[in-house]
Motif scaffolding. Structure first.
Motif, PDB file in Angstrom:
ATOM      1  N   ARG A 186      41.503  43.829  22.476  1.00  0.00           N
ATOM      2  CA  ARG A 186      42.141  42.654  21.883  1.00  0.00           C
ATOM      3  C   ARG A 186      41.555  41.388  22.492  1.00  0.00           C
ATOM      4  O   ARG A 186      40.809  41.441  23.474  1.00  0.00           O
TER       5      ARG A 186
ATOM      6  N   GLN B 243      49.605  36.018  31.166  1.00  0.00           N
ATOM      7  CA  GLN B 243      49.290  36.790  29.967  1.00  0.00           C
ATOM      8  C   GLN B 243      48.174  37.788  30.269  1.00  0.00           C
ATOM      9  O   GLN B 243      47.262  37.481  31.039  1.00  0.00           O
ATOM     10  N   THR B 244      48.274  38.973  29.671  1.00  0.00           N
ATOM     11  CA  THR B 244      47.287  40.027  29.902  1.00  0.00           C
ATOM     12  C   THR B 244      46.727  40.494  28.567  1.00  0.00           C
ATOM     13  O   THR B 244      47.484  40.900  27.677  1.00  0.00           O
ATOM     14  N   VAL B 245      45.413  40.448  28.425  1.00  0.00           N
ATOM     15  CA  VAL B 245      44.750  40.858  27.187  1.00  0.00           C
ATOM     16  C   VAL B 245      44.478  42.358  27.244  1.00  0.00           C
ATOM     17  O   VAL B 245      43.750  42.820  28.120  1.00  0.00           O
ATOM     18  N   PRO B 246      45.057  43.147  26.335  1.00  0.00           N
ATOM     19  CA  PRO B 246      44.795  44.599  26.332  1.00  0.00           C
ATOM     20  C   PRO B 246      43.366  44.909  25.915  1.00  0.00           C
ATOM     21  O   PRO B 246      42.690  44.074  25.302  1.00  0.00           O
TER      22      PRO B 246
ATOM     23  N   CYS C 150      42.286  39.998  32.067  1.00  0.00           N
ATOM     24  CA  CYS C 150      41.688  40.963  31.158  1.00  0.00           C
ATOM     25  C   CYS C 150      41.781  42.338  31.798  1.00  0.00           C
ATOM     26  O   CYS C 150      41.763  42.474  33.029  1.00  0.00           O
ATOM     27  N   SER C 151      41.898  43.381  30.965  1.00  0.00           N
ATOM     28  CA  SER C 151      42.045  44.743  31.483  1.00  0.00           C
ATOM     29  C   SER C 151      40.829  45.173  32.295  1.00  0.00           C
ATOM     30  O   SER C 151      40.921  46.002  33.180  1.00  0.00           O
TER      31      SER C 151
ATOM     32  N   VAL D  59      45.430  33.982  32.195  1.00  0.00           N
ATOM     33  CA  VAL D  59      45.106  35.111  31.320  1.00  0.00           C
ATOM     34  C   VAL D  59      44.255  36.085  32.105  1.00  0.00           C
ATOM     35  O   VAL D  59      43.224  35.701  32.684  1.00  0.00           O
TER      36      VAL D  59
ATOM     37  N   ASP E 268      47.013  38.257  24.399  1.00  0.00           N
ATOM     38  CA  ASP E 268      48.181  39.057  24.767  1.00  0.00           C
ATOM     39  C   ASP E 268      49.174  39.024  23.604  1.00  0.00           C
ATOM     40  O   ASP E 268      49.680  37.953  23.253  1.00  0.00           O
TER      41      ASP E 268
END
Length: 211
Positions: free
Chosen positions: A77, A71-74, A135-136, A133, A80
């Motif tokens: 945010r 999962q990638t958190v934009p 993060c950007s 997870v 994800d």
């Protein structure tokens, strides 16, 4: 779901016995209008949001739902959006579909500066469910973040590994059972301390000219 126009939803057509891709055309608060083409008639109908989470449909109320393991958190945010999987079912295609969560959320905050990935290993009966997870940029130590996992009672405990951009790893272990209920929220607290290790972080490749 946190609806956004342009998103896709997988809707099962029991007459054609196949899934259809519908698109979120408008959003009004917690409600949305999704548009697409389906067989004519009044029959049971079900859907999975987002469409990317729908695996193989076996019937109108039987779909393999895939929760993203990576999962990638934009930016801006704390989760994800693609991991917020939900399902809807109605006995009639003429009624409004109500989507309900398919996941359980684990809440955490980074206790180390520069962490850009947190990995979770949830153990049960000799096997484990792995989630990560990213993060950007890096996780803000003042903010709370969330990872979506499959609801289950992970009776053998869990481990959480925080990794920084420079390759430093901090791993926390617990043998306590973790009961992740559907539509539930468990707080893991601040991920500080832990067993430290260093992972190799290869930035570029060169050539040794003597060979």
């Amino acid at each position: 779901p946190c609806w956004e126009a342009g998103e896709s939803v997988s809707v099962y057509d029991p007459i054609a016995q196949t899934s259809r891709i519908f698109t979120v055309s408008s959003v009004n608060g917690s409600s949305a209008v999704i548009t697409g083409t389906i067989s004519t008639g009044d029959f049971p109908i079900s859907a999975v949001y987002p469409a990317s989470a729908a695996g193989q449909w076996k019937g109108v109320a039987d779909c393999a739902v895939n929760i993203p393991r990576a999962q990638t958190v934009p930016l801006g945010r704390n989760i994800d959006p693609a991991a917020l999987v939900s399902e809807a079912y109605s006995e009639s295609s003429s009624t409004t579909l109500v989507f309900r969560n398919s996941v359980s959320l684990l809440k955490f905050r980074s206790g180390h500066e520069g962490v850009d990935e947190v990995s979770f290993s949830l153990r049960k009966d000799g096997s484990s469910a792995e989630y990560s997870v990213r993060c950007s940029s890096s996780f803000d130590t003042e903010e709370w973040y969330y990872v979506a996992v499959a609801p289950d009672n992970y009776g053998s405990g869990a481990s959480v590994k925080s990794t920084t951009a420079s390759g430093e790893c901090y791993t926390l272990y617990s043998e306590s059972a973790l009961n992740a209920e559907r539509s539930g929220l468990l707080s893991l607290g601040v991920l500080s301390g832990g067993e430290k290790s260093v992972a190799y972080n290869i930035q570029s490749e060169g050539r040794f000219t003597n060979f």
